[in-house]
Write an enzyme that holds these catalytic residues in place. Structure first.
Site, PDB file in Angstrom:
ATOM      1  N   HIS A   1       0.933  -1.138   0.011  1.00  0.00           N
ATOM      2  CA  HIS A   1      -0.025  -0.050   0.280  1.00  0.00           C
ATOM      3  C   HIS A   1       1.004   1.353   0.076  1.00  0.00           C
ATOM      4  CE1 HIS A   1      -3.946  -2.054   1.707  1.00  0.00           C
ATOM      5  NE2 HIS A   1      -3.286  -2.759   0.896  1.00  0.00           N
TER       6      HIS A   1
ATOM      7  N   GLU B   1       1.139   3.983   1.898  1.00  0.00           N
ATOM      8  CA  GLU B   1       1.862   4.185   3.202  1.00  0.00           C
ATOM      9  C   GLU B   1       2.985   3.284   3.494  1.00  0.00           C
ATOM     10  OE1 GLU B   1      -2.870   4.026   3.804  1.00  0.00           O
ATOM     11  OE2 GLU B   1      -1.354   3.229   2.255  1.00  0.00           O
TER      12      GLU B   1
ATOM     13  N   CYS C   1      -5.821   1.565   5.906  1.00  0.00           N
ATOM     14  CA  CYS C   1      -6.663   0.604   6.612  1.00  0.00           C
ATOM     15  C   CYS C   1      -5.967   0.211   7.790  1.00  0.00           C
ATOM     16  CB  CYS C   1      -6.442  -0.607   5.497  1.00  0.00           C
ATOM     17  SG  CYS C   1      -4.697  -1.190   5.170  1.00  0.00           S
TER      18      CYS C   1
ATOM     19  N   CYS D   1      -2.194  -0.795   7.605  1.00  0.00           N
ATOM     20  CA  CYS D   1      -1.312   0.509   7.331  1.00  0.00           C
ATOM     21  C   CYS D   1      -1.164   1.011   8.864  1.00  0.00           C
ATOM     22  CB  CYS D   1      -1.944   1.291   6.277  1.00  0.00           C
ATOM     23  SG  CYS D   1      -1.376   0.625   4.735  1.00  0.00           S
TER      24      CYS D   1
END
Length: 156
Positions: free
Chosen positions: A56, A58, A86, A89
């Site tokens: 992701h 991040e 999420c 993360c």
């Protein structure tokens, strides 16, 4: 909390990274890690192209920042991301010891900063950070909506 022109600037950089993700047919989410007013990490969603469910925006930005700073602890850093993180993360953000999280659009399906669950507000966890949402939210939301409209059209 009052937003600074720096907050807008760094979120614009994250949006530029989201466009890079889109260029690679990834969900358009971008992130930057900032320490003392300078970008020390950049990333965008790359789960599809890397075949990595943890890639992701991040996580990619924090990996980049950790390599740049030669430290897995990203102390005194702010993470700017175009979509509410999420659960995975937020967990990584906690472990990195990020001081402040700034996100653009809320995520009503997987958001872990208030939309579905609010992990940063959980006082039993061992790390706490400031969280600010809604910075350039309309720009981020428009980019995401346009991406999924196009994806449905291409699939159809």
């Amino acid at each position: 909390m009052t937003l600074s022109s720096d907050d807008i600037h760094f979120m614009q950089l994250a949006l530029e990274l989201a466009l890079q993700a889109q260029h690679h047919d990834e969900v358009p989410v971008g992130a930057v890690v900032v320490q003392n007013g300078r970008v020390v990490g950049r990333g965008f969603n790359s789960s599809i192209t890397t075949v990595d469910p943890t890639a992701h925006a991040e996580v990619m930005a924090m990996r980049n920042a950790g390599a740049h700073l030669a430290n897995y602890r990203l102390l005194d850093c702010t993470l700017y991301v175009t979509l509410e993180p999420c659960v995975m993360c937020v967990g990584a953000i906690f472990h990195a010891r990020i001081n402040r999280l700034v996100y653009a659009a809320s995520d009503p399906k997987t958001g872990a900063c208030g939309s579905v669950i609010n992990l940063p507000a959980e006082i039993r966890l061992n790390h706490h950070m400031q969280v600010t949402g809604g910075i350039l939210a309309s720009e981020s939301s428009a980019l995401l909506k346009q991406f999924f409209v196009q994806r449905r059209k291409n699939a159809g």
